[in-house]
Design an enzyme around this catalytic site. Structure first.
Site, mmCIF file in Angstrom:
data_model
loop_
_atom_site.group_PDB
_atom_site.id
_atom_site.type_symbol
_atom_site.label_atom_id
_atom_site.label_comp_id
_atom_site.label_asym_id
_atom_site.label_seq_id
_atom_site.Cartn_x
_atom_site.Cartn_y
_atom_site.Cartn_z
ATOM 1 N N HIS A 274 0.830 -1.205 0.000
ATOM 2 C CA HIS A 274 0.000 0.000 0.000
ATOM 3 C C HIS A 274 0.870 1.263 0.000
ATOM 4 O O HIS A 274 0.530 2.275 0.613
ATOM 5 C CB HIS A 274 -0.943 -0.003 1.210
ATOM 6 C CG HIS A 274 -2.290 0.594 0.923
ATOM 7 N ND1 HIS A 274 -3.370 -0.146 0.524
ATOM 8 C CD2 HIS A 274 -2.733 1.875 0.967
ATOM 9 C CE1 HIS A 274 -4.417 0.647 0.353
ATOM 10 N NE2 HIS A 274 -4.047 1.885 0.610
ATOM 11 N N PHE B 240 7.750 2.570 -6.567
ATOM 12 C CA PHE B 240 8.389 2.615 -7.890
ATOM 13 C C PHE B 240 8.481 4.074 -8.327
ATOM 14 O O PHE B 240 7.468 4.740 -8.499
ATOM 15 C CB PHE B 240 7.607 1.769 -8.908
ATOM 16 C CG PHE B 240 7.779 0.302 -8.662
ATOM 17 C CD1 PHE B 240 8.757 -0.409 -9.338
ATOM 18 C CD2 PHE B 240 7.020 -0.348 -7.706
ATOM 19 C CE1 PHE B 240 8.958 -1.759 -9.077
ATOM 20 C CE2 PHE B 240 7.213 -1.692 -7.435
ATOM 21 C CZ PHE B 240 8.181 -2.398 -8.120
HETATM 22 C C1 LIG Z 1 -3.556 9.253 -1.595
HETATM 23 C C2 LIG Z 1 -3.589 7.766 -1.797
HETATM 24 C C3 LIG Z 1 -4.813 7.125 -1.836
HETATM 25 C C4 LIG Z 1 -4.872 5.746 -2.029
HETATM 26 N N1 LIG Z 1 -6.092 5.138 -2.087
HETATM 27 C C5 LIG Z 1 -6.154 3.823 -2.357
HETATM 28 C C6 LIG Z 1 -7.404 3.191 -2.525
HETATM 29 O O1 LIG Z 1 -8.458 3.808 -2.426
HETATM 30 N N2 LIG Z 1 -7.399 1.868 -2.801
HETATM 31 C C7 LIG Z 1 -6.244 1.137 -2.928
HETATM 32 O O2 LIG Z 1 -6.294 -0.064 -3.198
HETATM 33 N N3 LIG Z 1 -5.052 1.719 -2.764
HETATM 34 C C8 LIG Z 1 -4.987 3.036 -2.497
HETATM 35 N N4 LIG Z 1 -3.762 3.630 -2.353
HETATM 36 C C9 LIG Z 1 -2.544 2.815 -2.482
HETATM 37 C C10 LIG Z 1 -2.168 2.755 -3.947
HETATM 38 O O3 LIG Z 1 -3.133 2.043 -4.683
HETATM 39 C C11 LIG Z 1 -0.837 2.053 -4.171
HETATM 40 O O4 LIG Z 1 -0.860 0.759 -3.602
HETATM 41 C C12 LIG Z 1 0.342 2.821 -3.613
HETATM 42 O O5 LIG Z 1 0.143 4.221 -3.675
HETATM 43 C C13 LIG Z 1 1.565 2.443 -4.433
HETATM 44 O O6 LIG Z 1 2.701 3.054 -3.932
HETATM 45 P P1 LIG Z 1 3.355 4.377 -4.579
HETATM 46 O O7 LIG Z 1 2.438 5.509 -4.241
HETATM 47 O O8 LIG Z 1 4.669 4.441 -3.863
HETATM 48 O O9 LIG Z 1 3.490 4.150 -6.075
HETATM 49 C C14 LIG Z 1 -3.678 5.003 -2.167
HETATM 50 C C15 LIG Z 1 -2.443 5.660 -2.136
HETATM 51 C C16 LIG Z 1 -2.392 7.027 -1.952
HETATM 52 C C17 LIG Z 1 -1.043 7.701 -1.934
#
Ligand SMILES: Cc1cc2nc3c(=O)[nH]c(=O)nc-3n(C[C@H](O)[C@H](O)[C@H](O)COP(=O)(O)O)c2cc1C
Length: 262
Positions: free
Chosen positions: A157, A190
């Protein structure tokens, strides 16, 4: 959302309330989404201390700091005044028409009782491509695929949930082996094209990008997102050339040199 996009559409689902989740699955089916991504690593929200420190919450509270920030970013503020507070469109119902009540819905704890049986029910409801997002344990990957998932997304996440969760790159090998040929996508941290190349060479089917795209969006809207994608694409191309790999589909473990033991 479905009406505004004619590309391949994926729907990401959190299980906050079972019945509401099942309704969303039906809506995604009716509106032609190809892929359902069920996120399973938010049984409870992580304690995001930076959000607490910065007073970040939903809906936005107009603190002096936010007002000052708004004054320093007139373009953003004008947009907000013109279009109003962004709505959480999937939570807009007769009972929650405004951002306040939508945020209250979102703030409710996830359904922490979500289990393998619930995943099986989703499999029965959703006949198209199903991916399970947020797995880091190879046994879970095997079990999800045995249960009918079409693939898994290895993710911590973005490091925003459990502080001590492993980095997806450290478990990717084992996850690819456990998936036995089913697609393994990966995300979290990444930031460079070279990161993407490494994960693909280790057997990932695709890499998902989170915050870099949001940073691009915050800085320059859609053009900013395009710029981030262009930078990553250029870095991937350069890395492939530098390691002597003529095309991305030819990446393999042969291009990886294991790190020396510390
Ligand atoms: C502001 C924000 C909101 C996110 N909301 C969700 C979400 O609603 N559902 C989900 O599966 N992951 C959510 N994520 C996690 C992202 O899907 C993802 O796994 C993660 O951001 C990947 O890492 P990175 O930001 O370093 O590329 C969220 C991430 C951020 C930064």
């Amino acid at each position: 959302m479905a009406a505004s996009c004619d590309g391949d559409r994926w729907f990401q689902l959190y299980i906050v309330e079972r019945q509401a989740a099942w309704d969303m699955i039906r809506r995604a089916l009716e509106t032609g989404y190809s892929t359902l991504v069920v996120t399973v690593d938010v049984a409870v929200n992580g304690l995001r201390e930076r959000d607490i420190r910065n007073g970040f919450g939903m809906p936005l509270r107009y603190t002096p700091r936010i007002l000052l920030d708004g004054a320093l970013h007139p373009h953003w503020t004008l947009n907000l005044l013109r279009h109003g507070m962004p709505q959480l469109a999937n939570f807009v119902t007769a009972r929650s028409r405004d951002a306040h009540s939508q945020a209250a819905l979102l703030k409710r704890q996830m359904d922490a009782s979500f289990d393998w049986d619930a995943l099986r029910q989703i499999r029965d409801l959703w006949p198209r491509r199903l991916l399970v997002k947020g797995l880091l344990n190879p046994q879970d990957a095997s079990r999800a695929i045995a249960l009918g998932a079409d693939g898994v997304i290895v993710s911590n996440h973005g490091g925003r949930q459990l502080d001590s969760a492993p980095s997806p790159m450290t478990v990717l090998d084992a996850m690819v082996a456990a998936a036995k040929g089913a697609p393994v996508l990966v995300d979290s941290g990444f930031r460079r094209g070279a990161d993407v190349v490494k994960a693909l060479a280790m057997g990932a089917s695709a890499i998902l990008i989170g915050r870099p795209l949001l940073y691009g969006m915050a800085a320059a809207g859609g053009d900013g997102v395009d710029a981030v994608i262009a930078i990553l694409r250029d870095e991937v191309d350069r890395t492939l050339a530098q390691i002597g790999c003529p095309e991305i589909g030819l990446l393999s473990r042969d291009f990886i040199m294991p790190a020396a033991p510390i």
